[in-house]
Design a protein around this motif. Structure first.
Motif, mmCIF file in Angstrom:
data_model
loop_
_atom_site.group_PDB
_atom_site.id
_atom_site.type_symbol
_atom_site.label_atom_id
_atom_site.label_comp_id
_atom_site.label_asym_id
_atom_site.label_seq_id
_atom_site.Cartn_x
_atom_site.Cartn_y
_atom_site.Cartn_z
ATOM 1 N N THR A 67 -20.114 2.807 3.590
ATOM 2 C CA THR A 67 -19.572 2.115 2.409
ATOM 3 C C THR A 67 -18.514 2.957 1.699
ATOM 4 O OG1 THR A 67 -21.268 2.935 0.885
ATOM 5 C CG2 THR A 67 -21.729 0.848 2.028
ATOM 6 N N LEU A 68 -18.354 4.206 2.111
ATOM 7 C CA LEU A 68 -17.356 5.099 1.511
ATOM 8 C C LEU A 68 -16.150 5.295 2.430
ATOM 9 C CD1 LEU A 68 -19.805 7.736 -0.006
ATOM 10 C CD2 LEU A 68 -18.592 5.898 -1.211
ATOM 11 N N LEU A 69 -15.977 4.385 3.394
ATOM 12 C CA LEU A 69 -14.827 4.465 4.298
ATOM 13 C C LEU A 69 -13.572 3.910 3.632
ATOM 14 C CD1 LEU A 69 -16.335 3.329 7.716
ATOM 15 C CD2 LEU A 69 -15.328 5.565 7.194
ATOM 16 N N ILE A 70 -12.492 4.607 3.820
ATOM 17 C CA ILE A 70 -11.180 4.175 3.353
ATOM 18 C C ILE A 70 -10.655 3.132 4.334
ATOM 19 C CG2 ILE A 70 -8.803 4.932 2.919
ATOM 20 C CD1 ILE A 70 -10.019 7.795 2.506
ATOM 21 N N THR A 71 -10.074 2.060 3.830
ATOM 22 C CA THR A 71 -9.372 1.100 4.682
ATOM 23 C C THR A 71 -7.989 1.671 4.920
ATOM 24 O OG1 THR A 71 -10.591 -0.737 3.721
ATOM 25 C CG2 THR A 71 -8.542 -1.281 4.859
ATOM 26 N N MET A 72 -7.619 1.843 6.189
ATOM 27 C CA MET A 72 -6.379 2.556 6.498
ATOM 28 C C MET A 72 -5.384 1.685 7.248
ATOM 29 S SD MET A 72 -7.630 6.460 7.118
ATOM 30 C CE MET A 72 -6.438 6.682 8.332
ATOM 31 N N THR A 73 -4.095 1.982 7.004
ATOM 32 C CA THR A 73 -2.980 1.337 7.687
ATOM 33 C C THR A 73 -2.022 2.430 8.119
ATOM 34 O OG1 THR A 73 -3.166 -0.583 6.226
ATOM 35 C CG2 THR A 73 -1.105 -0.326 7.427
ATOM 36 N N ASP A 74 -1.602 2.378 9.380
ATOM 37 C CA ASP A 74 -0.563 3.311 9.825
ATOM 38 C C ASP A 74 0.771 2.838 9.274
ATOM 39 O OD1 ASP A 74 -2.184 5.056 11.284
ATOM 40 O OD2 ASP A 74 -2.093 3.789 13.061
ATOM 41 N N ALA A 75 1.562 3.778 8.803
ATOM 42 C CA ALA A 75 2.899 3.484 8.290
ATOM 43 C C ALA A 75 3.898 4.290 9.108
ATOM 44 C CB ALA A 75 2.987 3.842 6.805
ATOM 45 N N GLY A 76 5.149 3.947 9.011
ATOM 46 C CA GLY A 76 6.173 4.654 9.770
ATOM 47 C C GLY A 76 6.335 6.095 9.348
ATOM 48 N N ASP A 77 5.887 6.434 8.144
ATOM 49 C CA ASP A 77 6.064 7.782 7.616
ATOM 50 C C ASP A 77 4.731 8.423 7.218
ATOM 51 O OD1 ASP A 77 5.566 6.096 5.505
ATOM 52 O OD2 ASP A 77 7.127 6.907 4.210
ATOM 53 N N GLY A 78 3.653 8.059 7.872
ATOM 54 C CA GLY A 78 2.332 8.611 7.578
ATOM 55 C C GLY A 78 1.293 7.517 7.588
ATOM 56 N N ARG A 79 0.321 7.611 6.705
ATOM 57 C CA ARG A 79 -0.740 6.608 6.611
ATOM 58 C C ARG A 79 -0.923 6.172 5.169
ATOM 59 N NH1 ARG A 79 -5.427 8.776 10.690
ATOM 60 N NH2 ARG A 79 -4.069 9.112 12.465
ATOM 61 N N PHE A 80 -1.453 4.943 5.023
ATOM 62 C CA PHE A 80 -1.734 4.378 3.712
ATOM 63 C C PHE A 80 -3.206 3.989 3.707
ATOM 64 C CE2 PHE A 80 -2.122 0.912 0.683
ATOM 65 C CZ PHE A 80 -1.414 1.381 -0.399
ATOM 66 N N GLY A 81 -3.925 4.379 2.649
ATOM 67 C CA GLY A 81 -5.342 4.068 2.533
ATOM 68 C C GLY A 81 -5.644 3.325 1.255
#
Length: 194
Positions: A174-188
């Protein structure tokens, strides 16, 4: 072409949080919000976790931590602070601290440490770097959150797909970050329920 972290953050900041209570009171269908499991349940606060040995009080007012570790992988983390009814908790204090790209914490100063206050919609964000795991721990961020006049929530957020998650005694899904790969790193994204 991948979207940048800046574009993802701009999109997040442009989308207001609609409190579920006001929508339901008008008899409308609840919007589909990508909130944490606890907020969807409507009554469970974000799990607390220990601060660990590396917490330091009086971290500076700072959202951009990336310059503290420019060789690290860029990471932007954002979310809301809401109450157990999914209503925004404006002006909440959010503190972050974490290891650097080598798994080391700054014990002398305030490198990769900062705080801010959520805006009037309960939104917050930090630009930082991916923390490295270190012996005995999986990759994680430390946070302290406090609504105005409320109790302090101390917790840790974790990264999906990390091999060390199953071995880390503080890990909880329940403490997991929802993550998205971005062209310049990651977004959570993570929304704190306090």
């Amino acid at each position: 072409m991948m979207t940048s972290r800046r574009a993802l953050l701009s999109g997040f900041l442009a989308t207001p949080l609609v409190p579920l209570t006001s929508v339901l009171a008008r008899g409308q269908q609840a919007p589909l919000l990508p909130l944490t499991r606890a907020c969807e349940d409507g009554d469970e606060p974000t799990l607390s976790r220990e601060a660990g040995p590396f917490f330091k009080p009086n971290a500076p007012l700072k959202q951009d931590l990336f310059l503290d570790a420019p060789r690290g992988e860029p990471f932007t983390i954002a979310g809301y602070v809401v109450d157990d009814r999914c209503s925004p908790a404006p002006r909440s204090l959010i503190e972050i601290w974490h290891a650097d790209e080598n798994g080391d914490y700054d014990r002398q100063g305030f490198r990769l440490r900062g705080h801010q206050f959520a805006d009037e919609q309960g939104r917050w964000w930090f630009n930082t770097v991916m923390p490295a795991p270190y012996p005995g721990r999986t990759r994680h961020f430390h946070f302290r959150i406090q609504r105005p006049g409320g109790v302090v929530l101390t917790t840790q957020l974790f990264f999906p797909g990390e091999p060390g998650n199953a071995r880390d005694w503080l890990f909880d899904e329940t403490l997991l970050i929802t993550m998205t790969d971005a062209g310049d790193g990651r977004f959570g994204r993570f929304d704190f329920v306090v």
